[in-house]
Scaffold this motif. Structure first.
Motif, mmCIF file in Angstrom:
data_model
loop_
_atom_site.group_PDB
_atom_site.id
_atom_site.type_symbol
_atom_site.label_atom_id
_atom_site.label_comp_id
_atom_site.label_asym_id
_atom_site.label_seq_id
_atom_site.Cartn_x
_atom_site.Cartn_y
_atom_site.Cartn_z
ATOM 1 N N LEU A 85 0.808 -1.219 0.000
ATOM 2 C CA LEU A 85 0.000 0.000 0.000
ATOM 3 C C LEU A 85 0.841 1.270 0.000
ATOM 4 O O LEU A 85 0.405 2.317 -0.482
ATOM 5 N N GLU A 86 2.044 1.196 0.540
ATOM 6 C CA GLU A 86 2.828 2.418 0.721
ATOM 7 C C GLU A 86 3.197 3.074 -0.602
ATOM 8 O O GLU A 86 3.060 4.296 -0.762
ATOM 9 N N LEU A 89 0.244 4.776 -2.408
ATOM 10 C CA LEU A 89 -0.148 5.956 -1.639
ATOM 11 C C LEU A 89 0.853 7.100 -1.853
ATOM 12 O O LEU A 89 0.459 8.268 -1.953
ATOM 13 N N ARG A 93 0.047 10.658 -3.362
ATOM 14 C CA ARG A 93 0.401 11.878 -2.627
ATOM 15 C C ARG A 93 1.100 12.873 -3.547
ATOM 16 O O ARG A 93 0.812 14.078 -3.518
ATOM 17 N N ILE A 121 -3.390 13.076 4.057
ATOM 18 C CA ILE A 121 -2.747 12.003 3.292
ATOM 19 C C ILE A 121 -1.534 11.470 4.044
ATOM 20 O O ILE A 121 -1.302 10.261 4.116
ATOM 21 N N ILE A 125 -0.639 7.581 5.228
ATOM 22 C CA ILE A 125 0.616 6.892 4.894
ATOM 23 C C ILE A 125 1.348 6.465 6.162
ATOM 24 O O ILE A 125 1.884 5.355 6.246
#
Length: 426
Positions: A85-86, A89, A93, A121, A125
């Protein structure tokens, strides 16, 4: 006619009920591992059905051995759900930040509004990073305090086959080798595996011994739907290999039937008045991966990537040019994929070619994709690759029946996140 060709018949409702009420319900290792691969509600429904059948349950020693051998890897793999997911994201961003900069000074979006959006956001994160770090670092705790294992301990207390002595194990392997030479299923498709090539054959012999001793109808629940276990027609699983049904009748004198877990929870749930949800069926169906050809598996991987990434970011490579089959461009990072039905491809392919491909900056990372769990030798080869390169290598067990799962996409994003961004070079 049924008396003469009974091996071709599926059990009637009354016959199936007899398997549940008076038979032995044997569980394969892949079924013991299944609750780790589904959500909590699906796992609860599976255990509710099995609990009602507790007195009939049994696991061959081989199944228990493979369960404990593979359990750490399964828990570790499922524990990394946040890892992928990082990177997406971070990409999102950057896009939001660039857009806010492009409209700076617009009266509708004030600097305070822009800061609030970016702070929100960043909090997301940070939360994902915290969850990932915590999950990935707690494998030992998860192995020690494992509620799924506790459920199995309760259900299978005194219901596990005996551990064979070294001499008995040697005899089992010799018998399985003879069966392979004669073309007798199951396990024929595992004959060339570098590790545990005797596993299916040993499990079957232990199942025959159990049936002979108990003289009870035997129902095996297994998610191994390869052709050396199941008959299929038109791509659909229609029953056990007739050779297995015949052998069980000849050796033990009892009826035999086998089902993937998805079929079992539906039919047993109906008999027990414990219907399962459609979501549970969908999840459990995804645990049974039929045998595929190499080209079919590669096409499944390619289709999944095209469903998740822009087509111009998914690149195919002729195999004579590089061991890499596919590549995905994630921003400025290029992740190469080695797609193989068997992790041993990692050893057969030239490690030097892969390291040269990465060190030569053609790829920023390499991901091995295989439908089968990696052996220790595969993992050793992966370690050798990582040590020979400054860029990351990783592997994922993935099957097309799980194509609704984001794990393949997550693995690509995770590798891209781990690698240092480098310019694309053809």
């Amino acid at each position: 006619m049924k008396n003469t060709f009974s091996e071709y018949y599926s059990p009637s409702d009354s016959e199936y009920s007899n398997f549940l009420e008076a038979g032995t319900i044997a569980l394969d290792a892949n079924v013991l591992l299944a609750p780790y691969k589904v959500d909590g509600d699906t796992g609860r429904q599976i255990f509710e059905i099995l609990t009602q059948l507790k007195d009939r349950l049994w696991a061959p020693y081989q199944a228990g051995y493979e369960f404990f051998k593979n359990r750490p890897g399964v828990i570790a793999g499922e524990d990394k759900v946040y890892q992928g997911l990082e990177s997406p994201l971070a990409v999102a961003r950057k896009k939001v930040e660039d857009h806010l900069k492009s409209i700076a000074g617009h009266p509708v979006v004030t600097p305070s509004d822009a800061k609030s959006i970016m702070d929100g956001i960043d909090r997301i994160i940070s939360k994902v990073h915290t969850l990932q770090k915590g999950k990935d670092s707690r494998l030992e705790d998860a192995l020690r305090d494992d509620p799924i294992l506790k459920k199995w301990e309760d259900l299978l207390e005194s219901r596990i086959g005996e551990c064979p002595t070294p001499d008995a194990l040697r005899e089992l392997k010799e018998t399985v080798s003879k069966r392979y030479r004669e073309g007798a299923p199951p396990g024929l498709q595992d004959e060339d595996k570098p590790e545990n090539s005797y596993g299916d054959g040993i499990l079957w012999l232990q199942l025959l011994d159990k049936a002979r001793a108990t003289q009870s109808p035997t129902l095996l629940i297994t998610n191994d739907v390869k052709d050396d276990w199941y008959r299929r027609h038109g791509g659909k699983t229609i029953g056990a290999r007739v050779e297995l049904v015949r052998e069980m009748q000849e050796v033990a004198g009892v009826p035999y039937y086998q089902q993937p877990l998805s079929f079992f929870v539906q039919r047993a749930g109906k008999v027990l008045h414990k219907p399962v949800s459609e979501k549970t069926v969908r999840q459990v169906v995804g645990l049974s991966v039929p045998a595929l050809s190499g080209s079919q598996f590669e096409e499944s991987v390619r289709s999944e990537l095209l469903a998740q990434f822009p087509s111009h970011d998914v690149i195919e490579y002729p195999q004579q040019l590089t061991p890499v089959d596919l590549a995905v461009r994630v921003g400025s990072v290029v992740v190469g994929l080695v797609v193989s039905l068997n992790g041993t491809y990692l050893r057969r392919s030239t490690i030097q070619l892969l390291t040269e491909a990465v060190n030569g900056r053609k790829f920023d990372a390499i991901l091995l994709v295989t439908p089968k769990p990696l052996t220790e030798r595969d993992r050793d080869a992966l370690t050798d690759l990582s040590e020979a390169s400054t860029k990351p290598f990783d592997a994922i067990t993935w099957g097309p029946a799980r194509s609704t799962s984001p794990r393949l996409t997550q693995a690509v994003y995770a590798l891209a996140d781990r690698s240092h961004a480098s310019p694309w070079r053809s």
